[in-house]
Scaffold this motif. Structure first.
Motif, mmCIF file in Angstrom:
data_model
loop_
_atom_site.group_PDB
_atom_site.id
_atom_site.type_symbol
_atom_site.label_atom_id
_atom_site.label_comp_id
_atom_site.label_asym_id
_atom_site.label_seq_id
_atom_site.Cartn_x
_atom_site.Cartn_y
_atom_site.Cartn_z
ATOM 1 N N ILE A 172 -63.179 -37.178 88.777
ATOM 2 C CA ILE A 172 -62.914 -38.383 88.872
ATOM 3 C C ILE A 172 -63.377 -38.923 90.220
ATOM 4 O O ILE A 172 -63.993 -40.157 90.175
ATOM 5 C CB ILE A 172 -61.319 -38.520 88.857
ATOM 6 C CG1 ILE A 172 -61.054 -38.366 87.422
ATOM 7 C CG2 ILE A 172 -60.939 -40.058 89.095
ATOM 8 C CD1 ILE A 172 -59.350 -38.247 87.102
ATOM 9 N N ALA A 173 -63.505 -38.322 91.201
ATOM 10 C CA ALA A 173 -63.788 -38.614 92.546
ATOM 11 C C ALA A 173 -65.345 -38.903 92.453
ATOM 12 O O ALA A 173 -65.877 -39.953 92.855
ATOM 13 C CB ALA A 173 -63.469 -37.459 93.488
ATOM 14 N N ALA A 174 -66.052 -37.833 91.592
ATOM 15 C CA ALA A 174 -67.308 -38.237 91.464
ATOM 16 C C ALA A 174 -67.791 -39.435 90.664
ATOM 17 O O ALA A 174 -68.919 -39.960 91.017
ATOM 18 C CB ALA A 174 -67.957 -37.100 90.773
ATOM 19 N N LEU A 175 -66.995 -40.305 90.162
ATOM 20 C CA LEU A 175 -67.247 -41.353 89.485
ATOM 21 C C LEU A 175 -66.948 -42.551 90.613
ATOM 22 O O LEU A 175 -67.062 -43.874 89.940
ATOM 23 C CB LEU A 175 -66.218 -41.667 88.341
ATOM 24 C CG LEU A 175 -66.608 -40.454 87.141
ATOM 25 C CD1 LEU A 175 -65.419 -40.982 85.996
ATOM 26 C CD2 LEU A 175 -67.743 -40.987 86.449
ATOM 27 N N GLY A 176 -66.688 -42.326 91.690
ATOM 28 C CA GLY A 176 -66.372 -43.361 92.609
ATOM 29 C C GLY A 176 -64.903 -43.606 92.866
ATOM 30 O O GLY A 176 -64.754 -44.495 93.671
ATOM 31 N N TRP A 177 -64.064 -42.811 92.391
ATOM 32 C CA TRP A 177 -62.778 -43.115 92.683
ATOM 33 C C TRP A 177 -62.431 -42.607 94.065
ATOM 34 O O TRP A 177 -62.610 -41.473 94.591
ATOM 35 C CB TRP A 177 -61.691 -42.440 91.858
ATOM 36 C CG TRP A 177 -60.403 -42.686 91.946
ATOM 37 C CD1 TRP A 177 -59.305 -41.890 92.617
ATOM 38 C CD2 TRP A 177 -59.927 -43.933 91.791
ATOM 39 N NE1 TRP A 177 -58.154 -42.530 92.769
ATOM 40 C CE2 TRP A 177 -58.434 -43.768 92.155
ATOM 41 C CE3 TRP A 177 -59.953 -45.081 91.308
ATOM 42 C CZ2 TRP A 177 -57.388 -44.915 92.093
ATOM 43 C CZ3 TRP A 177 -59.044 -46.383 91.215
ATOM 44 C CH2 TRP A 177 -57.970 -46.141 91.711
ATOM 45 N N PRO A 178 -61.829 -43.382 95.197
ATOM 46 C CA PRO A 178 -61.830 -42.887 96.662
ATOM 47 C C PRO A 178 -60.477 -42.309 96.755
ATOM 48 O O PRO A 178 -60.371 -41.819 97.741
ATOM 49 C CB PRO A 178 -61.766 -44.425 97.127
ATOM 50 C CG PRO A 178 -61.227 -45.359 96.407
ATOM 51 C CD PRO A 178 -61.565 -44.878 94.854
ATOM 52 N N GLY A 179 -59.351 -42.472 95.734
ATOM 53 C CA GLY A 179 -58.080 -41.688 95.937
ATOM 54 C C GLY A 179 -57.469 -42.612 97.036
ATOM 55 O O GLY A 179 -57.820 -43.732 97.362
ATOM 56 N N PRO A 180 -56.173 -42.159 97.782
ATOM 57 C CA PRO A 180 -55.701 -40.735 97.370
ATOM 58 C C PRO A 180 -55.121 -40.586 95.835
ATOM 59 O O PRO A 180 -54.713 -41.485 95.318
ATOM 60 C CB PRO A 180 -54.610 -40.588 98.212
ATOM 61 C CG PRO A 180 -54.829 -41.884 99.296
ATOM 62 C CD PRO A 180 -55.557 -42.899 98.536
ATOM 63 N N PHE A 181 -55.172 -39.438 95.276
ATOM 64 C CA PHE A 181 -54.667 -39.065 94.349
ATOM 65 C C PHE A 181 -52.851 -38.547 94.348
ATOM 66 O O PHE A 181 -52.586 -38.160 95.211
ATOM 67 C CB PHE A 181 -55.199 -37.710 93.620
ATOM 68 C CG PHE A 181 -56.438 -37.977 93.171
ATOM 69 C CD1 PHE A 181 -56.956 -38.359 91.946
ATOM 70 C CD2 PHE A 181 -57.711 -37.578 94.171
ATOM 71 C CE1 PHE A 181 -58.287 -38.515 91.482
ATOM 72 C CE2 PHE A 181 -58.964 -37.742 93.666
ATOM 73 C CZ PHE A 181 -59.427 -38.222 92.207
ATOM 74 N N GLY A 182 -52.220 -39.223 93.607
ATOM 75 C CA GLY A 182 -50.752 -39.216 93.730
ATOM 76 C C GLY A 182 -50.048 -38.127 93.012
ATOM 77 O O GLY A 182 -50.253 -37.800 91.690
ATOM 78 N N ALA A 183 -49.570 -37.242 93.603
ATOM 79 C CA ALA A 183 -48.916 -35.900 93.199
ATOM 80 C C ALA A 183 -47.588 -35.925 92.682
ATOM 81 O O ALA A 183 -46.817 -36.639 93.698
ATOM 82 C CB ALA A 183 -49.069 -34.839 94.358
ATOM 83 N N GLU A 184 -47.473 -36.323 91.490
ATOM 84 C CA GLU A 184 -46.085 -36.815 91.066
ATOM 85 C C GLU A 184 -45.375 -35.761 90.259
ATOM 86 O O GLU A 184 -45.483 -35.823 88.740
ATOM 87 C CB GLU A 184 -46.053 -38.082 90.420
ATOM 88 C CG GLU A 184 -44.735 -38.672 90.094
ATOM 89 C CD GLU A 184 -44.619 -39.807 89.350
ATOM 90 O OE1 GLU A 184 -43.757 -40.732 89.373
ATOM 91 O OE2 GLU A 184 -45.659 -40.025 88.400
ATOM 92 N N TYR A 185 -45.171 -34.590 90.717
ATOM 93 C CA TYR A 185 -44.697 -33.455 89.801
ATOM 94 C C TYR A 185 -43.243 -32.866 90.487
ATOM 95 O O TYR A 185 -42.911 -33.057 91.566
ATOM 96 C CB TYR A 185 -45.687 -32.447 89.820
ATOM 97 C CG TYR A 185 -45.981 -31.768 91.447
ATOM 98 C CD1 TYR A 185 -45.028 -30.558 91.586
ATOM 99 C CD2 TYR A 185 -46.774 -32.128 92.246
ATOM 100 C CE1 TYR A 185 -45.295 -29.959 92.640
ATOM 101 C CE2 TYR A 185 -46.961 -31.468 93.510
ATOM 102 C CZ TYR A 185 -46.341 -30.395 93.646
ATOM 103 O OH TYR A 185 -46.477 -29.891 94.996
ATOM 104 N N ARG A 186 -42.731 -32.269 89.778
ATOM 105 C CA ARG A 186 -41.309 -31.465 90.098
ATOM 106 C C ARG A 186 -41.632 -30.191 90.610
ATOM 107 O O ARG A 186 -42.177 -29.170 89.924
ATOM 108 C CB ARG A 186 -40.387 -31.307 88.734
ATOM 109 C CG ARG A 186 -40.045 -32.773 88.172
ATOM 110 C CD ARG A 186 -39.029 -32.536 86.965
ATOM 111 N NE ARG A 186 -38.535 -34.109 86.647
ATOM 112 C CZ ARG A 186 -38.908 -34.426 85.328
ATOM 113 N NH1 ARG A 186 -40.122 -33.919 84.671
ATOM 114 N NH2 ARG A 186 -38.667 -35.837 85.250
#
Length: 255
Positions: free
Chosen positions: A224-238
């Motif tokens: 996904i980052a290689a497609l140009g997504w800059p982030g940050p990626f949201g860690a939403e886990y238990r």
């Protein structure tokens, strides 16, 4: 890659301002939250300023969870409550310097009245948020965890965004929900990338730590980052009974 700690699930054993500091110490680049309204906005803003972490977003108040509410925006007949929740979220987001508000749709019969209410309330939210520079997010949520949730597909979210034509309306791409509702995550991300405003992730099927389960985030997130997504990626886990800190081995490996 950069990551955001969702403080609705992570570091929940301490007050929100302390959780922000804990996220900074753990190495997160940003934070996000669910329902911060029990905490004074000036205390939350102070913690953000002290750590230098941006608050990426927060949710509208979901309503009466004990009565089955999981958002209000698509619930026909409750427009006044929905708009009060939107105003509350926009005001709080502005007060703490957050970047986005996730408007929760709620559980409905998926009928025309519900869809009309959803679109009307979203238009209201976008028009309220635009002058203060806030993004409005809508999130497809899977039908297994929340049966009857009004918005559960990327196609539905895309159709709403196209119909409303608001520049500050975007889709939340939650890999956990979308894996359950059809998978094919990388191709779907690429298809909808122009209208995606945030990316979240968690282990599937139990919403546990992201380094276990059926999705290989060690492969997916760099793609996904290689497609140009800059982030940050949201860690939403238990994180489980051992606590957040014990679950963070993935953070070093994925970064």
């Amino acid at each position: 890659m950069r990551f955001s700690a969702n403080l609705g699930f992570l570091f929940t054993d301490r007050p929100l301002p302390e959780a922000i500091h804990a996220a900074a110490r753990a190495g997160f680049a940003a934070v996000e939250c669910h329902f911060p309204y029990d905490f004074a906005a000036d205390e939350v803003r102070a913690a953000l300023e002290e750590t230098g972490l941006p608050m990426l977003g927060l949710n509208t108040w979901p309503g009466d969870r004990a009565a089955g509410d999981f958002g209000l925006a698509a619930v026909a007949g409750r427009e006044d409550e929905a708009r009060a929740a939107i105003r509350q979220a926009v005001d709080y987001a502005q007060a703490i310097g957050a970047r986005a508000v996730h408007v929760m749709a709620g559980c409905t019969d998926s009928g025309a009245e519900a869809e009309a209410a959803f679109r009307s309330n979203l238009a209201y939210a976008c028009d309220l948020a635009a002058p203060v520079g806030l993004m409005i997010l809508i999130e497809p949520i899977n039908q297994r965890d929340v049966p009857g949730y009004h918005l559960s597909s990327t196609a539905h979210a895309a159709s709403v965004i196209a119909a409303l034509r608001r520049d500050n309306l975007r889709m939340m791409f939650d890999c956990y929900h979308l894996q359950i509702m059809g998978g094919d995550l990388l191709r779907r991300f690429a298809r909808y990338q122009p209208i995606i405003g945030h990316v979240q992730f968690a282990g599937v099927p139990d919403r546990g730590a992201p380094d276990q389960g059926e999705v290989d985030y060690g492969w997916l997130l760099p793609q996904i980052a290689a497609l140009g997504w800059p982030g940050p990626f949201g860690a939403e886990y238990r994180p489980g009974e051992a606590g957040t800190e014990a679950s963070l081995g993935w953070l070093t490996r994925f970064a």
